[in-house]
Design an enzyme around this catalytic site. Structure first.
Site, PDB file in Angstrom:
ATOM      1  CG  HIS A 293       4.820  -6.035  -0.995  1.00  0.00           C
ATOM      2  ND1 HIS A 293       4.921  -4.757  -1.510  1.00  0.00           N
ATOM      3  CD2 HIS A 293       3.616  -6.516  -1.408  1.00  0.00           C
ATOM      4  CE1 HIS A 293       3.829  -4.483  -2.203  1.00  0.00           C
ATOM      5  NE2 HIS A 293       3.028  -5.520  -2.161  1.00  0.00           N
TER       6      HIS A 293
ATOM      7  CE  LYS B 228      -3.466  -1.047  -0.360  1.00  0.00           C
ATOM      8  NZ  LYS B 228      -4.101  -1.668  -1.573  1.00  0.00           N
TER       9      LYS B 228
ATOM     10  CB  SER C 101      -4.042   2.119   2.052  1.00  0.00           C
ATOM     11  OG  SER C 101      -4.287   1.612   0.760  1.00  0.00           O
TER      12      SER C 101
END
Length: 301
Positions: free
Chosen positions: A109, A59, A139
């Site tokens: 990530h 995010k 988010s």
């Protein structure tokens, strides 16, 4: 959350709190069970010298930046054919990654220590984007609490717990995307482990303020300078409104994550500072305390 004391691992505690995804412990951290095998093989993944790695915490503008990087590489403001998930390092198989044409633009990530060693040995290009942590958690919560995977056998949203408990999951590092503080600390202090590595560091908020300038910075870092007109065209094509439309209506949907009817997509608001509409004073103070203890810096927003 006293009832969680009886649970044996953070992964189990997270699932008991409302995360409806199979979670496991990998190297001491919570991760999604579906990427466990890929993570085990990742260290020895064959690397090409012209590979480009986009590294973010979830995010943090990943879709946005990945599309920009693809446009820089092609030299024109045209959307990549597939969704970014086609090049998601930890979710694609070795064979799928090998099929990608060079230069491959991966997104991940993962923390620096989780990437293949060859990324650093071959000095591949690495772009790291950081975002205001409070906007990240908002988010993240919105994404997980509104999504139901189309093939979900449970028929539940990814997260069915409370907003307050979700903040604690984030602060504890018990979300499927991995621990925010360890992720941020490793990327912020990368030079300690990889002294000769030169990466391009971006701030989400700076991209929102002056996207053209940040596109230029990325292009110059990649050694692919373009005209000012092209920088502006890329910035315009990758505006929140245009990119959302492209991802939903233009791009090939083969690698798109499919949600059940009524679920929202990846694109929510694309704004900065929305956390102020979510956090209570007590939640914000609790967050700031952990943030400052873990990162040794004052929360800047």
């Amino acid at each position: 959350m006293d009832y969680l004391v009886k649970m044996s691992t953070p992964a189990e505690k997270a699932m008991a709190t409302g995360i409806n995804v199979d979670l496991v412990m990998i190297d001491g951290f919570v991760q999604s069970a579906m990427i466990m095998d890929n993570l085990k093989r990742l260290k020895d993944l064959p690397i090409r010298g012209d590979d480009i790695y986009l590294c973010t915490y979830p995010k943090s503008g990943t879709h946005w930046t990945w599309e920009i990087l693809n446009m820089i590489v092609t030299g024109k403001a045209e959307y990549a054919k597939h969704w970014q998930n086609s090049a998601w390092l930890e979710y694609r198989t070795k064979e799928e990654l090998e099929e990608l044409a060079s230069p491959r633009i991966f997104h991940t990530h993962l923390r620096p220590s989780q990437l293949p060693d060859a990324v650093w040995n071959q000095r591949c290009k690495v772009v790291y984007v950081r975002r205001n942590a409070k906007d990240c958690v908002v988010s993240f919560f919105s994404h997980f609490s509104k999504q139901i995977w189309k093939d979900s056998t449970l028929g539940k949203h990814i997260y069915t717990g409370s907003w307050d408990d979700f903040i604690d999951l984030f602060l504890n590092g018990w979300l499927p995307g991995g621990p925010y503080f360890e992720h941020t600390f490793e990327w912020t202090n990368l030079s300690e482990a990889h002294k000769d590595s030169e990466i391009c560091r971006l701030q989400y908020e700076d991209m929102k303020k002056d996207c053209v300038n940040e596109v230029r910075r990325m292009a110059e870092y990649l050694g692919r300078p373009l005209s000012d007109h092209t920088y502006q065209a890329i910035s315009d094509a990758c505006s929140f409104k245009n990119l959302k439309h492209a991802n939903e209506k233009i791009k090939d949907q083969t690698y798109h994550v499919h949600w059940q009817d009524g679920s929202s997509g990846y694109f929510r608001k694309g704004t900065t500072g929305d956390w102020k509409n979510w956090f209570t004073v007590a939640q914000s103070e609790r967050f700031d305390k952990v943030y400052e203890e873990r990162l040794k810096e004052t929360f800047p927003y």
